[in-house]
Design an enzyme around this catalytic site. Structure first.
Site, PDB file in Angstrom:
ATOM      1  N   SER A   1     -14.762  -5.614  -8.117  1.00 17.93           N
ATOM      2  CA  SER A   1     -13.882  -5.664  -6.945  1.00 17.93           C
ATOM      3  C   SER A   1     -14.756  -5.881  -5.716  1.00 17.93           C
ATOM      4  O   SER A   1     -15.722  -5.141  -5.496  1.00 17.93           O
ATOM      5  CB  SER A   1     -13.123  -4.350  -6.808  1.00 17.93           C
ATOM      6  OG  SER A   1     -12.704  -4.201  -5.470  1.00 17.93           O
TER       7      SER A   1
ATOM      8  N   ASP B   1      -8.841  -7.552  -3.742  1.00 20.74           N
ATOM      9  CA  ASP B   1      -7.813  -6.576  -3.372  1.00 20.74           C
ATOM     10  C   ASP B   1      -7.134  -6.968  -2.066  1.00 20.74           C
ATOM     11  O   ASP B   1      -7.742  -6.937  -1.001  1.00 20.74           O
ATOM     12  CB  ASP B   1      -8.460  -5.193  -3.216  1.00 20.74           C
ATOM     13  CG  ASP B   1      -8.874  -4.620  -4.557  1.00 20.74           C
ATOM     14  OD1 ASP B   1      -7.998  -4.446  -5.412  1.00 20.74           O
ATOM     15  OD2 ASP B   1     -10.084  -4.381  -4.743  1.00 20.74           O
TER      16      ASP B   1
ATOM     17  N   HIS C   1      -5.286  -8.850  -6.784  1.00 26.74           N
ATOM     18  CA  HIS C   1      -4.546  -7.584  -6.933  1.00 26.74           C
ATOM     19  C   HIS C   1      -3.802  -7.340  -5.627  1.00 26.74           C
ATOM     20  O   HIS C   1      -4.413  -6.990  -4.615  1.00 26.74           O
ATOM     21  CB  HIS C   1      -5.542  -6.452  -7.243  1.00 26.74           C
ATOM     22  CG  HIS C   1      -4.912  -5.098  -7.302  1.00 26.74           C
ATOM     23  ND1 HIS C   1      -5.645  -3.929  -7.261  1.00 26.74           N
ATOM     24  CD2 HIS C   1      -3.604  -4.716  -7.418  1.00 26.74           C
ATOM     25  CE1 HIS C   1      -4.818  -2.892  -7.337  1.00 26.74           C
ATOM     26  NE2 HIS C   1      -3.582  -3.346  -7.417  1.00 26.74           N
TER      27      HIS C   1
ATOM     28  N   MET D   1      -3.413   1.858 -12.595  1.00 25.39           N
ATOM     29  CA  MET D   1      -4.312   2.351 -11.546  1.00 25.39           C
ATOM     30  C   MET D   1      -4.848   3.720 -11.954  1.00 25.39           C
ATOM     31  O   MET D   1      -4.084   4.610 -12.335  1.00 25.39           O
ATOM     32  CB  MET D   1      -3.564   2.478 -10.210  1.00 25.39           C
ATOM     33  CG  MET D   1      -3.216   1.167  -9.527  1.00 25.39           C
ATOM     34  SD  MET D   1      -4.617   0.068  -9.181  1.00 25.39           S
ATOM     35  CE  MET D   1      -5.685   1.083  -8.142  1.00 25.39           C
TER      36      MET D   1
ATOM     37  N   ASP E   1      -8.267   0.202 -12.999  1.00 25.40           N
ATOM     38  CA  ASP E   1      -8.837  -0.047 -11.670  1.00 25.40           C
ATOM     39  C   ASP E   1      -8.900   1.266 -10.897  1.00 25.40           C
ATOM     40  O   ASP E   1      -7.867   1.894 -10.659  1.00 25.40           O
ATOM     41  CB  ASP E   1      -7.937  -1.067 -10.945  1.00 25.40           C
ATOM     42  CG  ASP E   1      -8.434  -1.447  -9.558  1.00 25.40           C
ATOM     43  OD1 ASP E   1      -9.548  -1.042  -9.183  1.00 25.40           O
ATOM     44  OD2 ASP E   1      -7.687  -2.159  -8.861  1.00 25.40           O
TER      45      ASP E   1
HETATM   46  C1  DX5 Z   1      -8.368   0.344  -4.904  1.00 22.39           C
HETATM   47  C2  DX5 Z   1      -8.642  -1.054  -5.381  1.00 22.39           C
HETATM   48  C3  DX5 Z   1      -9.814  -1.149  -6.256  1.00 22.39           C
HETATM   49  C4  DX5 Z   1     -11.108  -0.661  -5.655  1.00 22.39           C
HETATM   50  C5  DX5 Z   1     -11.879  -0.010  -6.773  1.00 22.39           C
HETATM   51  O1  DX5 Z   1      -7.089   0.445  -4.414  1.00 22.39           O
HETATM   52  O2  DX5 Z   1      -7.535  -1.588  -6.071  1.00 22.39           O
HETATM   53  O3  DX5 Z   1      -9.953  -2.438  -6.837  1.00 22.39           O
HETATM   54  O4  DX5 Z   1     -11.907  -1.624  -5.064  1.00 22.39           O
HETATM   55  O5  DX5 Z   1     -13.005   0.564  -6.250  1.00 22.39           O
HETATM   56  P1  DX5 Z   1     -13.861   1.623  -7.075  1.00 22.39           P
HETATM   57  O6  DX5 Z   1     -14.317   0.941  -8.321  1.00 22.39           O
HETATM   58  O7  DX5 Z   1     -14.959   1.972  -6.143  1.00 22.39           O
HETATM   59  O8  DX5 Z   1     -12.950   2.790  -7.380  1.00 22.39           O
HETATM   60 ZN    ZN Z   2      -7.844  -3.463  -7.220  1.00 26.97          ZN
END
Ligand code: DX5
Ligand code: ZN
Length: 228
Positions: free
Chosen positions: A15, A40, A71, A142, A180
């Site tokens: 991400s 994102d 996403h 999630m 994620d």
């Molecule tokens: C959070 C996003 C993720 C985020 C994950 O709402 O959808 O994609 O970037 O970050 P990490 O891996 O640091 O939890």
């Molecule tokens: Zn995400």
């Protein structure tokens, strides 16, 4: 079938939320060995954070050889999601909570030749979706409350992943399960073991000294615990 990520494989999607946006080109180069770029999109309504829209997706698509996995953490997905397919994303995931007619939207996106994902916040149960899961190429579970990178992994999502994988296998469907949030060396094996096959990792990869090395380690750990 639009399945971009075959359900036989396992995939690492860094991400870019935690990337340095002032140096985004170089930040994309750091993850060139990944399977896709997870982008994102946040609208400050569905989640209390704001990132970018379709034009940024278009620029990333132009800059990188990797597929872009968009996403969408945005309200009014029915109206706004198709623009991300038009922008060149290879997969578009919208949230079930933000769509009024998720099946109509999934079909509309598929007509634009993208793989379609449907995302669930941690408190949204997966069961109501199971009867229609074949309408999608990917189910995003999630593992943190969406909105920010760097949060800790919600262990309580593991049974949900397991139930989803069981339902998909029993129905003989080709649906990928993506996780994620808080995915790292410490948590990826449990996700894979529960049945996830697409792994998003933001801070774990971008905070690593060597992102390529981190991607390789995560891929290897996921592969060792592949659900069969
Ligand atoms: C959070 C996003 C993720 C985020 C994950 O709402 O959808 O994609 O970037 O970050 P990490 O891996 O640091 O939890
Ligand atoms: Zn995400």
């Amino acid at each position: 079938m639009n399945a971009l990520y075959s359900t036989d494989g396992h995939y690492i999607h860094p991400s870019i939320l935690n990337a340095d946006f002032m140096r985004i080109g170089e930040e994309l180069d750091r993850i060139a060995t990944a399977d896709a770029i997870h982008a994102d999109v946040m609208d400050d309504h569905f989640v209390p954070n704001l990132t970018f829209g379709p034009s940024m997706i278009e620029q990333i698509v132009r800059r990188s050889d990797l597929p872009v996995d968009a996403h969408l953490m945005i309200e009014d997905a029915d109206r706004r999601a198709p623009a991300y397919a038009e922008a060149g994303a290879s997969s578009v995931t919208f949230h079930l909570e933000a769509a009024k007619a998720p099946i109509r939207l999934a079909r509309e996106l598929r007509r634009r030749n993208v793989a379609v994902g449907v995302g669930l916040r941690p408190a949204t149960p997966v069961e109501p979706l199971l009867d229609v899961i074949g309408e999608f190429d990917m189910l995003l579970i999630m593992t943190v409350e969406p909105g920010f990178g760097g949060q800790s992994f919600l262990e309580t999502m593991l049974p949900k992943i397991r139930r989803a994988r069981r339902a998909v296998s029993e129905a003989n469907l080709e649906v990928s399960i993506q996780v994620d949030g808080g995915v790292s060396r410490e948590t990826i094996e449990r996700c894979a073991d529960a049945g996830a096959n697409v792994f998003v990792a933001g801070s774990a990869i971008y905070r690593a000294q060597d992102a390529a090395d981190e991607i390789a380690v995560l891929r290897d750990l996921a592969g060792q615990h592949r659900h069969s």
